[in-house]
Motif scaffolding. Structure first.
Motif, PDB file in Angstrom:
ATOM      1  N   TRP A  72       0.836  -1.201   0.000  1.00 27.68           N
ATOM      2  CA  TRP A  72       0.000   0.000   0.000  1.00 27.68           C
ATOM      3  C   TRP A  72       0.874   1.257   0.000  1.00 27.68           C
ATOM      4  N   ALA A  73       2.024   1.175   0.684  1.00 26.85           N
ATOM      5  CA  ALA A  73       2.975   2.295   0.697  1.00 26.85           C
ATOM      6  C   ALA A  73       3.493   2.568  -0.708  1.00 26.85           C
ATOM      7  N   ALA A  74       3.730   1.500  -1.461  1.00 30.59           N
ATOM      8  CA  ALA A  74       4.188   1.661  -2.839  1.00 30.59           C
ATOM      9  C   ALA A  74       3.169   2.461  -3.644  1.00 30.59           C
ATOM     10  N   ASP A  75       1.931   2.141  -3.433  1.00 32.17           N
ATOM     11  CA  ASP A  75       0.844   2.822  -4.119  1.00 32.17           C
ATOM     12  C   ASP A  75       0.758   4.286  -3.699  1.00 32.17           C
ATOM     13  N   MET A  76       0.845   4.512  -2.393  1.00 35.93           N
ATOM     14  CA  MET A  76       0.722   5.853  -1.848  1.00 35.93           C
ATOM     15  C   MET A  76       1.839   6.766  -2.335  1.00 35.93           C
ATOM     16  N   SER A  77       3.057   6.245  -2.425  1.00 39.18           N
ATOM     17  CA  SER A  77       4.186   7.085  -2.822  1.00 39.18           C
ATOM     18  C   SER A  77       4.030   7.597  -4.246  1.00 39.18           C
ATOM     19  N   THR A  78       3.513   6.737  -5.137  1.00 37.58           N
ATOM     20  CA  THR A  78       3.272   7.177  -6.516  1.00 37.58           C
ATOM     21  C   THR A  78       2.135   8.186  -6.568  1.00 37.58           C
ATOM     22  N   ALA A  79       1.045   7.869  -5.886  1.00 41.45           N
ATOM     23  CA  ALA A  79      -0.144   8.733  -5.925  1.00 41.45           C
ATOM     24  C   ALA A  79       0.163  10.130  -5.405  1.00 41.45           C
TER      25      ALA A  79
END
Length: 482
Positions: free
Chosen positions: A320-327
């Motif tokens: 989820w952190a991976a997703d958040m960093s891009t977003a």
């Protein structure tokens, strides 16, 4: 007690805490600093920030699912991102910093003309809004798959949107940068530890080897055969376009304290991207081998949730952190485009120059809400991502050519190249015959936008800049924007 959920909640609290601290500092420095965070970051923070942009939903869950059909070669998606970041470190990072401009659009307008700047603004908004919306979907997919008792896809997508937007809204680019120290650490700890447990404690490695031997028609263990060299090259072309022209990626170079930190940060960040891709691909293969009759979207979540609760929670938070960093980075980048290239260029915007901190927060809020609405209209994450990012091939051509080949590049080439990219995307979506001819959208886009740029530059004599005037213009730009 739902330990994975507790770990996610603790992670969210830490993110919001970082955002609050950064927000207080940004308010003291002014509204522009809130979105740009200029000249603040060290080499390593720059590195984790650009790596955080790359390592998103498509770079983790997307790769694992893709590995079900193409095997280990799915990991080349992250290599393509890394390749793009390294190319950007040579072509655009120092040039943008030297120009004195804060956005790619302003740089393009100074090189070409106003209509090219308008087209660039439109392209940046379309590309970044699509990427942001896809990250909400990816975040929702992760939470709903791994915590089905807590979230369904709709509520998980809304929760992802809410947190991603709040981090950007509260802390701006500063929180998007600093929080990536936590994000990248969590991604590596969670995914690597889970891979070790799945592959060696749960027999995933042996099961994967047996599956690969029994199904030779699918090159599970080949580094290249599944995706194929043409598709891998196409991804690299697409990612070069993204890292060389999309505001959310390029403006990370502005956050570095000096040119050396910016360039080295992009290169170190590229190295951080590569391992995660192949590890996630291997996790995907192992998941298919261990649970052969389950769909790709469900197998990996089932494997992760079979791990010890703490490890399952760390892995869930890492994904989820991976997703958040891009977003977050793309949300800030898109908001920068809207703020600098749209709102504050209007007469109404000029009246609010002294309230830029508040206005920029409102813009982030509006962009966040609009992209959440858009997220309900988008389909498969990886395929939609590629179509969207392919538009950046055209924008990248005009950026790199304008900066490095000014004697050849013509004034009108900028406008018509971006315009041709828009038509090329529409044609690709409407005419399936193009898929058979070009096999991959990256090749189609580089042919259309490349030919458009070259033909117009050959025919038009009005070039963007004379070589003997280049240094004068650079100095004027610096003086005007200091």
């Amino acid at each position: 007690m739902n330990i994975p959920l507790i770990i996610v909640i603790l992670y969210v609290i830490m993110l919001l805490g970082i955002s609050v601290v950064i927000s207080i500092k940004s308010k003291k420095d002014g509204g522009e600093d809130f979105l740009l965070y200029k000249n603040k970051n060290s080499t390593m923070i720059t590195a984790v920030t650009i790596a955080g942009v790359a390592i998103g939903g498509a770079s983790t869950i997307g790769i694992a699912e893709n590995a079900f059909s193409v095997g280990l070669s799915a990991g080349w998606y992250n290599v393509a991102w890394a390749f793009g970041a390294i190319i950007a470190s040579f072509t655009i990072v120092k040039k943008l910093r030297k120009s004195g401009f804060s956005t790619v659009t302003k740089l393009i307008q100074s090189i070409y003309d106003e209509k090219a700047g308008v087209m660039m603004t439109i392209a940046m908004i379309i590309i970044q809004c699509t990427i942001i919306a896809l990250q909400y979907i990816a975040g929702g997919s992760i939470l709903s798959s791994l915590l089905p008792d807590v979230f369904d896809l709709k509520t998980a997508t809304f929760f992802s949107f809410l947190i991603f937007m709040l981090v950007g809204f509260v802390g701006g680019m500063g929180s998007a940068s600093v929080s990536n120290i936590l994000n990248i650490s969590l991604i590596y700890i969670g995914i690597i530890t889970s891979a070790v447990l799945v592959l060696f404690n749960q027999g995933g490695w042996e099961a994967a080897k047996i599956m690969a031997e029994s199904t030779p028609n699918v090159p599970y263990m080949s580094l290249t055969s599944g995706m194929g060299i043409p598709a891998i090259i196409s991804w690299m072309i697409v990612m070069c376009g993204n890292t060389n022209s999309v505001q959310g990626a390029v403006q990370i170079g502005l956050t570095s304290k000096d040119d050396k930190s910016a360039v080295n940060g992009f290169r170190i960040g590229a190295l951080l991207m590569i391992p995660i891709g192949f590890i996630c691909a291997m996790l995907g293969i192992a998941s298919k081998a261990l649970i052969p009759n389950v769909a790709a979207a469900k197998a990996l979540p089932m494997i992760i949730m079979s791990l010890p609760p703490v490890m399952a929670g760390l892995t869930l938070s890492g994904l989820w952190a991976a997703d958040m960093s891009t977003a977050c980075s793309m949300l800030i980048g898109c908001s920068t485009t809207v703020s600098h290239d749209v709102f504050f260029r209007t007469k109404a915007g000029n009246k609010f120059k002294d309230k830029s901190f508040m206005i920029n927060k409102i813009i982030i809020l509006v962009v966040g809400i609009l992209t959440y609405i858009l997220s309900s209209q988008l389909g498969t994450i990886l395929s939609a991502m590629k179509v969207c990012l392919s538009m950046a091939i055209g924008t990248s051509i005009i950026v790199v050519a304008g900066l490095w080949c000014p004697k050849f590049s013509s004034k009108n080439a900028g406008f018509f190249t971006i315009l041709s990219s828009v038509f090329a995307v529409v044609a690709w979506l409407e005419f399936s015959e193009l898929h058979d001819m070009f096999k991959d959208i990256g090749y189609w886009m580089i042919v259309v936008s490349g030919i458009t740029f070259v033909v117009i530059s050959l025919l038009e004599k009005n070039k963007v800049i004379a070589s003997d005037e280049e240094n004068k213009i650079d100095n004027l730009n610096l003086a005007r924007h200091k």
